[in-house]
Design an enzyme around this catalytic site. Structure first.
Site, PDB file in Angstrom:
ATOM      1  CD  GLU A  99       5.851  -2.645  -0.447  1.00 24.28           C
ATOM      2  OE1 GLU A  99       4.816  -2.013  -0.181  1.00 24.28           O
ATOM      3  OE2 GLU A  99       6.009  -3.840  -0.154  1.00 24.28           O
ATOM      4  CG  HIS A 128      11.500  -6.345   0.875  1.00 24.30           C
ATOM      5  ND1 HIS A 128      10.558  -5.948   1.770  1.00 24.30           N
ATOM      6  CD2 HIS A 128      10.830  -6.758  -0.197  1.00 24.30           C
ATOM      7  CE1 HIS A 128       9.359  -6.117   1.260  1.00 24.30           C
ATOM      8  NE2 HIS A 128       9.507  -6.615   0.066  1.00 24.30           N
TER       9      HIS A 128
HETATM   10  C1  MEV Z   1       4.314  -6.180   1.952  1.00 29.46           C
HETATM   11  O1  MEV Z   1       4.095  -4.981   1.237  1.00 29.46           O
HETATM   12  C2  MEV Z   1       3.283  -7.222   1.581  1.00 29.46           C
HETATM   13  C3  MEV Z   1       3.350  -8.524   2.377  1.00 29.46           C
HETATM   14  O2  MEV Z   1       3.299  -8.232   3.778  1.00 29.46           O
HETATM   15  C4  MEV Z   1       2.165  -9.359   1.963  1.00 29.46           C
HETATM   16  C5  MEV Z   1       1.950 -10.600   2.798  1.00 29.46           C
HETATM   17  O3  MEV Z   1       2.343 -10.633   3.962  1.00 29.46           O
HETATM   18  O4  MEV Z   1       1.303 -11.531   2.259  1.00 29.46           O
HETATM   19  C6  MEV Z   1       4.650  -9.252   2.146  1.00 29.46           C
END
Ligand code: MEV
Length: 435
Positions: free
Chosen positions: A85, A383
């Site tokens: 990721e 992202h």
């Molecule tokens: C994504 O991989 C993880 C998050 O959804 C964690 C969160 O929402 O605290 C960004």
């Protein structure tokens, strides 16, 4: 590892993979044999893979990166992370930098005590059977310790025994025995499962019952790891946000997860992004860690956040995280996989407890990265660049096309595979026509 080494390496992100390797080599984080492994020449071979699991037909690769800036219990650590990721490694590194300005992470880990379970059926006098087992506790602990002479020579072995009476279950009453076993630097599944299988006939003899299941519990709540960190509020300020706004936004985001299981699941997933990446890099069993973490998150009868974010008396942001961490540095893939060995060496860990100290700190850093983004600009912005690159790769972009296509997708504000394929096709058509 030399004590003077720092895990803060500026500009690392902008280097090529080869330049990063060179820099780590020059800083003595890596030696020549490490470079060879990392360049892929010493990665997991077919032969090794074939001995690890059944029906092997290949070896599956994942990115192996390092998180920078980690100061854990006053020691600089470069943290290896294996993850598919985008943004996870960058997020951890950035939050470790913020935490560093408040003294870094402080972590503590309980002794490596695992729980083995026996399910004892066929008993009418459950309380009497419990009494009989507890009367022989010392003998049973000594016997269970002798089962693994290697572990007992290292100071491990059975430490305690508990018997639980289950009055009501879908099959009626039964007994559960917990053997608490010190597994030292192992994850412990093999040692505990062997001990439970070997001790079962003795328990049948003592109670007159029939031992059904004999297996370790992944809710390793005697083996907790905890970390905390303090982030000076002024360090949280960025772009249009004041430090106080970010701090309060993070605390409010945590409060959501503390009371709502739907949010807590995602909040904890963010923590596990960091934890699993280090667990995988070191060849440990991430399913065991996941199972333990989520069971622990529900220990009070409702599923909740594993971390806590609050405001200190001096107005700074303070975070803490606690969860079971059954990780080992001996046995299994930790010893077989060349990159897992390298990962352990890179972190300079001598014990499983030191490894858990690092892992729990990374989990806390990762949680902070997610909450900071969610409480401010949202996570999509951060992202975007890496996501666009992944889409470009999936669309079939090669070499220089990858960066160019990713930038084009961001400029157009449409980061979708169909659009990426269209753009790539049009570029290639033009090139072919010109050529
Ligand atoms: C994504 O991989 C993880 C998050 O959804 C964690 C969160 O929402 O605290 C960004």
């Amino acid at each position: 590892m030399k004590p003077t080494q720092t895990s803060s390496i500026s500009g690392f992100y902008n280097l090529t993979v080869e330049q990063r390797l060179q820099q780590l080599y020059e800083l003595s984080w890596l030696d020549e044999s490490d470079l060879r492994f990392l360049r892929g020449l010493g990665n997991l071979s077919y032969e090794q893979a074939n001995h690890m699991v059944e029906n092997v037909i290949g070896v599956y690769g994942l990115p192996f990166g390092i998180a920078l800036n980690f100061l854990i219990n006053d020691r600089d650590v470069l943290v290896p992370m294996v993850i598919e990721e985008p943004s996870v490694i960058a997020g951890a590194s950035f939050m470790a930098k913020l935490a560093r300005s408040g003294g870094g992470f402080h972590a503590q880990v309980d002794p490596p005590l695992m729980i083995g379970q026996l399910q004892i059926l066929g008993l009418n006098d459950l309380h009497n059977a419990r009494f009989k087992i507890l009367a022989k506790k010392d003998e049973l602990l000594a016997e269970a310790t002798q089962i693994d002479p290697v572990l007992s020579a290292l100071g491990g072995g059975a430490r305690d025994l508990e018997v639980r009476v289950i009055e009501h279950s879908p099959i009626g009453p039964f007994l559960i025995l917990h053997l608490i076993y010190d597994v030292r630097d192992a994850m412990g599944a093999n040692a505990v499962n062997t001990a439970m299988e070997k001790i079962a006939p003795r328990i049948e003899k003592i109670t007159g019952g029939r031992v059904h299941l004999k297996i370790l519990s992944n809710l390793a709540d005697h083996r907790l790891a905890r970390a905390n960190c303090t982030i000076p509020t002024d360090r949280l300020a960025f772009e249009g946000y004041s430090g106080k706004e970010v701090r309060d936004g993070i605390v409010a985001a945590w409060a959501f997860a503390a009371i709502d299981p739907y949010r807590a699941a995602t909040h904890n997933k963010g923590i596990m992004n960091g934890i699993d990446a280090v667990v995988i890099a070191t060849g440990n069993d991430w399913r065991a860690i996941e199972a333990g973490a989520h069971a622990y998150a529900a220990r009070n009868g409702h599923y909740s956040a594993l971390s806590v974010w609050e405001i200190s008396a001096t107005g700074d942001l303070v975070g803490s995280l606690e969860l079971p961490l059954a990780v080992g540095i001996i046995g299994g893939a930790t010893k077989v996989h060349p990159l897992a060995r390298l990962a352990l060496k890179l972190m300079g860990v001598q014990t499983a407890q030191q490894l858990a100290e690092i892992i729990v700190s990374v989990g806390l850093a990762q949680n902070l990265a997610a909450l900071r983004a969610l409480a401010t600009e949202g996570i999509q912005r951060g992202h975007m660049a890496l996501h666009a690159r992944q889409i470009a790769l999936s669309a079939g972009a090669k070499g220089e096309e990858i960066e160019k296509l990713a930038n084009e997708l961001i400029t157009q504000g449409t980061i979708r595979i169909d659009r990426a394929e269209e753009i790539l096709k049009s570029w290639r058509n033009i090139r072919d026509n010109i050529g």
